[in-house]
Design an enzyme around this catalytic site. Structure first.
Site, PDB file in Angstrom:
ATOM      1  N   GLY A  43      41.738  49.486  39.716  1.00  0.00           N
ATOM      2  CA  GLY A  43      40.814  49.537  40.851  1.00  0.00           C
ATOM      3  C   GLY A  43      41.287  50.355  42.035  1.00  0.00           C
ATOM      4  N   ASP A  99      43.001  47.596  45.823  1.00  0.00           N
ATOM      5  CA  ASP A  99      41.617  47.809  46.236  1.00  0.00           C
ATOM      6  C   ASP A  99      41.053  46.577  46.922  1.00  0.00           C
ATOM      7  OD1 ASP A  99      41.790  46.457  43.841  1.00  0.00           O
ATOM      8  OD2 ASP A  99      40.029  47.380  42.943  1.00  0.00           O
ATOM      9  N   ASP A 102      41.430  38.976  46.725  1.00  0.00           N
ATOM     10  CA  ASP A 102      40.374  37.984  46.531  1.00  0.00           C
ATOM     11  C   ASP A 102      41.016  36.594  46.626  1.00  0.00           C
ATOM     12  OD1 ASP A 102      38.112  36.635  45.645  1.00  0.00           O
ATOM     13  OD2 ASP A 102      37.687  37.998  44.006  1.00  0.00           O
ATOM     14  N   VAL A 152      31.740  42.929  44.662  1.00  0.00           N
ATOM     15  CA  VAL A 152      31.553  44.335  45.045  1.00  0.00           C
ATOM     16  C   VAL A 152      32.066  45.287  43.957  1.00  0.00           C
ATOM     17  CG1 VAL A 152      31.424  44.078  47.547  1.00  0.00           C
ATOM     18  CG2 VAL A 152      33.676  44.178  46.453  1.00  0.00           C
TER      19      VAL A 152
HETATM   20  C1  PRP Z   1      41.270  43.094  40.955  1.00  0.00           C
HETATM   21  C2  PRP Z   1      41.928  43.790  42.124  1.00  0.00           C
HETATM   22  C3  PRP Z   1      43.193  43.030  42.320  1.00  0.00           C
HETATM   23  C4  PRP Z   1      42.808  41.627  41.890  1.00  0.00           C
HETATM   24  C5  PRP Z   1      42.545  40.814  43.114  1.00  0.00           C
HETATM   25  O1  PRP Z   1      41.763  43.666  39.792  1.00  0.00           O
HETATM   26  O2  PRP Z   1      42.191  45.146  41.841  1.00  0.00           O
HETATM   27  O3  PRP Z   1      44.244  43.517  41.518  1.00  0.00           O
HETATM   28  O4  PRP Z   1      41.639  41.731  41.097  1.00  0.00           O
HETATM   29  O5  PRP Z   1      42.158  39.523  42.779  1.00  0.00           O
HETATM   30  P1  PRP Z   1      42.945  38.224  43.208  1.00  0.00           P
HETATM   31  O6  PRP Z   1      43.279  38.331  44.674  1.00  0.00           O
HETATM   32  O7  PRP Z   1      41.923  37.138  42.927  1.00  0.00           O
HETATM   33  O8  PRP Z   1      44.153  38.076  42.353  1.00  0.00           O
HETATM   34  P2  PRP Z   1      41.144  43.459  38.344  1.00  0.00           P
HETATM   35  O9  PRP Z   1      41.918  42.411  37.647  1.00  0.00           O
HETATM   36  O10 PRP Z   1      39.660  43.285  38.482  1.00  0.00           O
HETATM   37  O11 PRP Z   1      41.502  44.788  37.573  1.00  0.00           O
HETATM   38  P3  PRP Z   1      41.087  46.318  37.818  1.00  0.00           P
HETATM   39  O12 PRP Z   1      41.720  46.722  39.134  1.00  0.00           O
HETATM   40  O13 PRP Z   1      41.671  47.036  36.654  1.00  0.00           O
HETATM   41  O14 PRP Z   1      39.581  46.393  37.867  1.00  0.00           O
END
Ligand code: PRP
Length: 174
Positions: A43, A99, A102, A152
């Protein structure tokens, strides 16, 4: 691509202006030093590349991939390294580039893991922060935008791997 499912939350121009501000702030904070950006795949790849090009200090980049989500919009709470860094970060000034924060589970885990490798310093920049969703206490060092609790997509963020190429950050409404 079903663009009608998206409502723009932060447009391309607003992102560009904020990334420039963050780059100036970070360049000033690390003046006289070399910075290692740790881009968290996938991301953060667009944010990291835009941020990197605006930094005015010497900078290197490395990549790490972790899993924190399944293929759904809900955090699994499980964090594991899918691809590790290529090189040692010992004694380096390291800035993790994310990115979105959460639940905070990913960064809590990543910071603990990277700190055990003895960097000279370790900080975090995130483009987006969704504090309403925190499960663990975590405050990023640098943040582009605090956003409300919407799912998002765009500017690197996906839904089931789609929509990463949207120029702005959009609210996903299936
Ligand atoms: C998303 C983002 C963070 C994580 C945040 O990655 O890039 O790494 O989730 O979430 P958290 O605070 O609840 O731990 P994702 O796992 O969706 O992977 P990606 O970046 O490859 O889409």
């Amino acid at each position: 691509m079903e663009i009608e499912k998206c409502k723009v939350l932060i447009d391309e121009g607003a992102i560009a202006r904020r990334v420039t501000e963050l780059a100036e702030e970070i360049s000033a904070a690390y003046e006289g030093k070399k910075l290692l950006l740790v881009c968290v795949l996938k991301g953060a790849v667009i944010f990291a590349s835009d941020l990197m090009r605006r930094l005015k200090i010497p900078v290197e980049i490395d990549f790490i991939a972790v899993s924190s989500y399944g293929t759904d919009t809900v955090s699994s709470g499980v964090v594991r390294i899918l691809k590790d860094l290529d090189s040692s970060i010992k004694d380096k000034d390291v800035l993790i580039v994310e990115d979105i924060v959460d639940t905070g589970l990913t960064l809590k885990y990543l910071c603990k893991n990277l700190l055990s490798r003895q960097p000279h310093s370790l900080k975090v920049v995130t483009l987006l922060d969704k504090p309403a969703r925190r499960l663990v206490e975590y405050v990023p060092d640098y943040c582009g935008f605090e956003i409300p609790d919407h799912f998002v997509i765009g500017y690197g963020l996906d839904f089931n791997e789609d929509y990463r190429q949207l120029p702005g950050v959009c609210i996903y409404n299936p």
